[in-house]
Design an enzyme around this catalytic site. Structure first.
Site, PDB file in Angstrom:
ATOM      1  N   GLY A  13       0.840  -1.206   0.000  1.00  0.00           N
ATOM      2  CA  GLY A  13       0.000   0.000   0.000  1.00  0.00           C
ATOM      3  C   GLY A  13       0.867   1.244   0.000  1.00  0.00           C
ATOM      4  O   GLY A  13       1.924   1.263   0.622  1.00  0.00           O
ATOM      5  N   THR A 127       4.926   1.215   6.366  1.00  0.00           N
ATOM      6  CA  THR A 127       3.526   0.830   6.511  1.00  0.00           C
ATOM      7  C   THR A 127       2.836   1.728   7.523  1.00  0.00           C
ATOM      8  O   THR A 127       3.407   2.016   8.578  1.00  0.00           O
ATOM      9  CB  THR A 127       3.310  -0.644   6.942  1.00  0.00           C
ATOM     10  OG1 THR A 127       1.940  -0.822   7.284  1.00  0.00           O
ATOM     11  CG2 THR A 127       4.149  -1.080   8.120  1.00  0.00           C
ATOM     12  N   ILE A 128       1.631   2.132   7.192  1.00  0.00           N
ATOM     13  CA  ILE A 128       0.868   2.952   8.146  1.00  0.00           C
ATOM     14  C   ILE A 128       0.464   2.097   9.343  1.00  0.00           C
ATOM     15  O   ILE A 128       0.034   2.605  10.353  1.00  0.00           O
ATOM     16  CB  ILE A 128      -0.371   3.615   7.506  1.00  0.00           C
ATOM     17  CG1 ILE A 128      -1.380   2.590   7.013  1.00  0.00           C
ATOM     18  CG2 ILE A 128       0.019   4.567   6.390  1.00  0.00           C
ATOM     19  CD1 ILE A 128      -2.775   3.161   6.813  1.00  0.00           C
ATOM     20  N   ASP A 129       0.589   0.762   9.213  1.00  0.00           N
ATOM     21  CA  ASP A 129       0.247  -0.118  10.338  1.00  0.00           C
ATOM     22  C   ASP A 129       1.329  -0.076  11.428  1.00  0.00           C
ATOM     23  O   ASP A 129       1.078  -0.469  12.565  1.00  0.00           O
ATOM     24  CB  ASP A 129       0.089  -1.572   9.857  1.00  0.00           C
ATOM     25  CG  ASP A 129      -1.085  -1.738   8.915  1.00  0.00           C
ATOM     26  OD1 ASP A 129      -1.837  -0.767   8.733  1.00  0.00           O
ATOM     27  OD2 ASP A 129      -1.250  -2.836   8.354  1.00  0.00           O
ATOM     28  N   MET A 171      -7.758   1.633   9.547  1.00  0.00           N
ATOM     29  CA  MET A 171      -7.000   0.524   8.962  1.00  0.00           C
ATOM     30  C   MET A 171      -6.151  -0.149  10.043  1.00  0.00           C
ATOM     31  O   MET A 171      -5.879   0.435  11.088  1.00  0.00           O
ATOM     32  CB  MET A 171      -6.120   1.019   7.828  1.00  0.00           C
ATOM     33  CG  MET A 171      -6.882   1.218   6.539  1.00  0.00           C
ATOM     34  SD  MET A 171      -5.767   1.601   5.191  1.00  0.00           S
ATOM     35  CE  MET A 171      -6.890   1.495   3.799  1.00  0.00           C
ATOM     36  N   HIS A 277      -9.043   4.636   2.841  1.00  0.00           N
ATOM     37  CA  HIS A 277      -7.794   5.057   2.190  1.00  0.00           C
ATOM     38  C   HIS A 277      -7.472   6.532   2.378  1.00  0.00           C
ATOM     39  O   HIS A 277      -6.360   6.952   2.029  1.00  0.00           O
ATOM     40  CB  HIS A 277      -7.834   4.669   0.713  1.00  0.00           C
ATOM     41  CG  HIS A 277      -7.806   3.172   0.550  1.00  0.00           C
ATOM     42  ND1 HIS A 277      -8.938   2.410   0.712  1.00  0.00           N
ATOM     43  CD2 HIS A 277      -6.784   2.318   0.302  1.00  0.00           C
ATOM     44  CE1 HIS A 277      -8.606   1.128   0.552  1.00  0.00           C
ATOM     45  NE2 HIS A 277      -7.319   1.050   0.308  1.00  0.00           N
ATOM     46  N   GLN A 279      -6.761   7.657   5.057  1.00  0.00           N
ATOM     47  CA  GLN A 279      -5.637   7.580   6.005  1.00  0.00           C
ATOM     48  C   GLN A 279      -4.282   7.450   5.315  1.00  0.00           C
ATOM     49  O   GLN A 279      -3.250   7.752   5.891  1.00  0.00           O
ATOM     50  CB  GLN A 279      -5.802   6.361   6.932  1.00  0.00           C
ATOM     51  CG  GLN A 279      -7.029   6.434   7.800  1.00  0.00           C
ATOM     52  CD  GLN A 279      -7.416   5.061   8.326  1.00  0.00           C
ATOM     53  OE1 GLN A 279      -7.045   4.681   9.414  1.00  0.00           O
ATOM     54  NE2 GLN A 279      -8.172   4.303   7.531  1.00  0.00           N
TER      55      GLN A 279
HETATM   56  O1  F6P Z   1      -1.024  -2.750   5.220  1.00  0.00           O
HETATM   57  C1  F6P Z   1      -1.429  -1.446   5.038  1.00  0.00           C
HETATM   58  C2  F6P Z   1      -2.904  -1.337   4.827  1.00  0.00           C
HETATM   59  O2  F6P Z   1      -3.177   0.034   4.743  1.00  0.00           O
HETATM   60  C3  F6P Z   1      -3.766  -2.048   5.887  1.00  0.00           C
HETATM   61  O3  F6P Z   1      -3.886  -1.307   7.072  1.00  0.00           O
HETATM   62  C4  F6P Z   1      -5.052  -2.235   5.140  1.00  0.00           C
HETATM   63  O4  F6P Z   1      -5.831  -3.302   5.646  1.00  0.00           O
HETATM   64  C5  F6P Z   1      -4.586  -2.533   3.753  1.00  0.00           C
HETATM   65  O5  F6P Z   1      -3.330  -1.910   3.601  1.00  0.00           O
HETATM   66  C6  F6P Z   1      -5.527  -2.075   2.661  1.00  0.00           C
HETATM   67  O6  F6P Z   1      -5.008  -2.461   1.448  1.00  0.00           O
HETATM   68  P1  F6P Z   1      -5.623  -2.104   0.019  1.00  0.00           P
HETATM   69  O7  F6P Z   1      -4.979  -0.831  -0.411  1.00  0.00           O
HETATM   70  O8  F6P Z   1      -5.220  -3.252  -0.827  1.00  0.00           O
HETATM   71  O9  F6P Z   1      -7.094  -1.957   0.174  1.00  0.00           O
END
Ligand code: F6P
Length: 348
Positions: A13, A127-129, A171, A277, A279
């Site tokens: 992402g 990663t934003i996580d 997320m 998104h 975020q």
């Molecule tokens: O891993 C980063 C993340 O933003 C997660 O927090 C989220 O579940 C996922 O990506 C969303 O991914 P996509 O852009 O494929 O919807």
């Protein structure tokens, strides 16, 4: 000295701060008279040989922009047809001496495999996580916290005006860092994270108790990946998966389930929003701009010193490096003390 050729790629992402990394890499490489090739759309570009040379002019003043100018994807090269062979062929064709790979757990796990195949790799955790190990922060996290905190705090006035429960879904598939830090900063009264099973009855009890104390509204910050106990409505997770093989969170819309369940059990008007998104969008905050510049510069310094098989990380205020496996083999567990502290502070 032989002119070094650096490949750069962003995977998984997107997040704010990636362009600061790219600009710093190209600028520093140019200083050393190294060449930089950007592979487009994550591993897809590396497999398909889709790339472009990046010059200082190409990256001029992109460091404050969100997203990534070289594109990204969650493609797993080892799952694509002939992916491994095609990747190695591409690296040979472009005469790449070292790949700088920016990504989250999926992207960096593949980078580790690539390094195991003898390719010179340097990683940058993103990663934003914020759940990658051995680094205090992953690029993008602070920007996402800022955005989500602002959105959560905007829910306060509308919740108050309508005497409502407002739920923000954030997320974080299996990590609550983002929900915890932005929930706390945004003034959420209840913070729900995947690391701790959520008892809906307890949540309703808190909401009712707040009412009794004259606090007629409640704002909840909930991670998309939470697990629910005592919930009558099933939290459906279908088997729909993304390119990296992760269950897509849209198949278990936590916000909707919480909204219905809380309204039914408390009789209080409840509404929910999925921040989604938003975020990951927009420009990086100052921390991520500075961080991105430092990460990019360090990665090129490491390339020059031939320090391959390592990831650039931050510990305290210092940039350092650790083996790639240290970043991807474990997840960075949510600080339980921080969670307790947030619970205590937000309920007040
Ligand atoms: O891993 C980063 C993340 O933003 C997660 O927090 C989220 O579940 C996922 O990506 C969303 O991914 P996509 O852009 O494929 O919807």
């Amino acid at each position: 000295m032989k002119k070094m050729k650096i490949g750069v790629m962003t995977g998984g992402g997107d997040c704010p701060g990636l362009n600061a990394i790219i600009q710093a890499i190209v600028k520093k490489a140019n200083d050393y008279k190294f060449e930089v090739v950007g592979f487009l759309d994550g591993y897809t570009g590396l497999v398909e040989g889709n790339a472009k040379t990046l010059t200082v002019d190409d990256v001029n003043d992109i460091y404050q922009d969100g997203g990534t100018i070289i594109g990204t994807s969650g493609a797993n090269p080892f799952k694509l047809k002939d992916g491994q062979k095609k990747m190695l062929d591409t690296l040979e064709k472009f005469k790449i001496d070292v790949m700088i790979i920016v990504g989250g757990d999926g992207t960096l796990s593949s980078a580790k495999k690539l390094s195991g195949l003898g390719v010179n790799v340097i990683c940058i955790p993103k990663t934003i996580d914020n759940d990658l190990s051995s680094t205090d922060y992953c690029i993008g996290f602070q920007s996402a916290v800022e955005t989500a905190a602002e959105e959560i705090s905007r829910l306060q006035t509308t919740a108050k005006s309508h005497d409502r429960v407002m739920i923000a879904e954030l997320m974080g598939r299996s990590s609550g860092w983002l929900t915890l830090m932005s929930g706390l900063a945004g003034g959420a009264h209840i913070i729900l994270v995947p690391e701790k099973e959520v008892d809906i009855d307890k949540v309703c009890k808190i909401i009712k108790k707040r009412r009794k104390l004259g606090k007629t509204y409640t704002v909840i910050a909930a991670s998309e990946g939470i697990n629910l106990k005592n919930c009558d409505i099933p939290l459906v997770a279908s088997d729909e998966r993304d390119e990296s093989g992760n269950i897509r969170m849209v198949t278990r819309r936590v916000a909707e389930v919480l909204e219905k369940e809380i309204e039914k059990k408390t009789g209080i008007s409840t509404r929910s929003v999925v921040l989604g998104h938003v975020q990951r969008g927009g420009s990086p905050v100052a921390f991520d701009i500075n961080f991105g510049i430092r990460l990019g510069l360090s990665a090129v310094e490491m390339a020059k010193k031939k320090k391959f098989g390592y990831a650039v990380v931050i510990k305290g205020v210092k940039i350092s490096s650790v083996k790639i496996e240290d970043v991807v083999e474990k997840t960075k567990v949510l600080d339980k003390k921080l969670l307790k502290l947030a619970d205590f502070f937000s309920m007040m």
